[in-house]
Write a protein that holds these residues in place. Structure first.
Motif, PDB file in Angstrom:
ATOM      1  N   TYR A 242      -7.708   6.874   2.572  1.00  0.00           N
ATOM      2  CA  TYR A 242      -7.052   6.888   3.873  1.00  0.00           C
ATOM      3  C   TYR A 242      -7.960   7.512   4.930  1.00  0.00           C
ATOM      4  O   TYR A 242      -8.108   6.982   6.031  1.00  0.00           O
ATOM      5  CB  TYR A 242      -5.744   7.670   3.779  1.00  0.00           C
TER       6      TYR A 242
ATOM      7  N   PRO B 116      -5.820   8.560  -3.113  1.00  0.00           N
ATOM      8  CA  PRO B 116      -5.202   7.945  -1.931  1.00  0.00           C
ATOM      9  C   PRO B 116      -5.658   8.556  -0.608  1.00  0.00           C
ATOM     10  O   PRO B 116      -6.006   7.833   0.324  1.00  0.00           O
ATOM     11  CB  PRO B 116      -3.708   8.160  -2.170  1.00  0.00           C
TER      12      PRO B 116
ATOM     13  N   ILE C  74      -5.187   0.067   3.568  1.00  0.00           N
ATOM     14  CA  ILE C  74      -4.570   1.385   3.435  1.00  0.00           C
ATOM     15  C   ILE C  74      -4.088   1.864   4.802  1.00  0.00           C
ATOM     16  O   ILE C  74      -4.857   1.955   5.750  1.00  0.00           O
ATOM     17  CB  ILE C  74      -5.565   2.409   2.850  1.00  0.00           C
TER      18      ILE C  74
ATOM     19  N   GLN D 126       0.808  -1.210   0.000  1.00  0.00           N
ATOM     20  CA  GLN D 126       0.000   0.000   0.000  1.00  0.00           C
ATOM     21  C   GLN D 126       0.847   1.268   0.000  1.00  0.00           C
ATOM     22  O   GLN D 126       0.382   2.332  -0.414  1.00  0.00           O
ATOM     23  CB  GLN D 126      -0.971  -0.006   1.181  1.00  0.00           C
TER      24      GLN D 126
ATOM     25  N   ILE E  91      -6.579   4.925  -6.342  1.00  0.00           N
ATOM     26  CA  ILE E  91      -6.322   3.563  -5.884  1.00  0.00           C
ATOM     27  C   ILE E  91      -7.610   2.754  -6.014  1.00  0.00           C
ATOM     28  O   ILE E  91      -8.697   3.241  -5.695  1.00  0.00           O
ATOM     29  CB  ILE E  91      -5.851   3.543  -4.414  1.00  0.00           C
TER      30      ILE E  91
ATOM     31  N   MET F 170       0.055   4.477  -2.270  1.00  0.00           N
ATOM     32  CA  MET F 170      -0.145   5.829  -1.749  1.00  0.00           C
ATOM     33  C   MET F 170       0.781   6.838  -2.416  1.00  0.00           C
ATOM     34  O   MET F 170       0.410   7.997  -2.617  1.00  0.00           O
ATOM     35  CB  MET F 170       0.074   5.841  -0.241  1.00  0.00           C
TER      36      MET F 170
END
Length: 356
Positions: free
Chosen positions: A222, A218, A234, A194, A204, A198
């Protein structure tokens, strides 16, 4: 244009569902990274786009053209594998130029294109060497050069850094970012890491069990994971996940030891839930509800991580601390978390939403 669209795409191996019916649209020039645990369907999806697997249903559209029944060579895509797949008997120049040689391009054209691509990837001084004389990072750059020499509309990358050591992985992540910035090619990149996702992705795609769980930028994934699968995929270290039950107000989560944790979401009172909080969102507090004895302490330069509770126990907590914080094994630490930073996932794994 190299927009990629998969519509109802699925793959079954007998009774086993490798990829459930999936819809996904990737814009021209976008860098999309697909993440998820082993066996989640991410490589299957990539191979279906490439034409290396036969779909069970659905279709693949690239650049506005339905290529579902087209062979790989006619899809306008190129693929980079984790194994490099270089020809050991050919020089770097021979490996890079091989696709043009197979396409019967004139030698002067091949030589010019090889020189151009080699310069782009800093391979000019290596053109006369053979793969055995190269480092892992150099071999991977040769593999990429061979893939892009025919100027594909879409570049597919299947865990391209998995065979490299940690330092090379970091360097190659930078290489991929610069390459995408130069070429503006649509890139679809599969990884289980991950951190790669990121740092590289415009968007993603998180997969689990053959299903797409969430697609987004990303930081969006998150900050607001749609479910437990995304929360686990994540973040490094992973989000702390602790079982609990929603209290009568539908907003407070009661943990197994009776501790009450305030949240900003609303759910059904009495519902079994999973509370989630990231290590960096825990704040040291004498009256904090997240507490435990330090069983492991990791000092990583500017940051440190304290693991609280018996190793492997349910409810074990990881908290981020400043790098200069001194901690003794066995010491009890307490932390609080702002309600807005606490995630709550329902019994079905879906994230509960903020109270109105």
């Amino acid at each position: 244009m190299a927009r990629v669209a998969v519509e109802g795409l699925e793959k079954r191996f007998g009774a086993t569902v490798a990829l459930a019916p999936t819809d996904l649209s990737i814009a021209d020039g976008e860098f999309v990274v697909i993440v998820g645990p082993s066996g989640c369907g991410k490589s299957t999806l990539l191979r279906l786009i490439a034409g290396l697997e036969q779909e069970t249903g659905g279709r693949v559209v690239i650049g506005g053209r339905d290529v579902t029944d087209a062979p790989p060579a006619e899809r306008g895509v190129a693929m980079v594998f984790q194994s490099y797949a270089l020809y050991p008997h050919l020089t770097v120049a021979g490996n890079i130029g091989y696709p043009l040689r197979i396409a019967r391009q004139p030698r002067p054209v091949i030589a010019a294109r090889v020189a151009e691509i080699a310069a782009t990837l800093d391979l000019t001084d290596l053109l006369d060497r053979r793969p055995a004389e190269l480092s892992g990072g150099q071999r991977q750059r040769v593999s990429i050069a061979r893939a892009i020499i025919r100027e594909p509309g879409v570049l597919l990358l299947d865990e391209p850094l998995s065979n490299l050591d940690a330092e090379l992985r970091v360097r190659m992540r930078h290489e991929f970012a610069r390459l995408h910035d130069r070429l503006k090619t649509t890139m679809i990149y599969v990884t289980h890491d991950q951190l790669e996702a990121m740092t590289l992705a415009n968007r993603i795609v998180v997969m689990n069990g053959g299903h797409v769980q969430q697609v987004g930028a990303p930081i969006d994934l998150y900050d607001a994971p749609a479910n437990l699968a995304v929360a686990r995929a994540i973040g490094s270290p992973s989000m702390n996940l602790i079982p609990g039950v929603l209290a009568d107000d539908g907003r407070t989560v009661r943990l197994g030891d009776g501790t009450a944790v305030a949240t900003a979401v609303r759910g059904r009172p009495g519902e079994s839930v999973t509370l989630g909080v990231r290590p960096e969102h825990l704040v040291a507090a004498d009256d904090g509800v997240f507490a435990g004895a330090v069983e492991l302490f990791e000092r990583l330069g500017p940051l440190s991580f304290a693991h609280l509770g018996a190793r492997g126990a349910v409810g074990t907590i990881v908290a981020q601390l400043p790098g200069d914080r001194g901690v003794t094994l066995g010491e009890t630490l307490r932390f609080a978390a702002p309600p807005g930073r606490v995630h709550v996932f329902g019994a079905d794994g879906s994230a509960l939403h903020a109270a109105a």
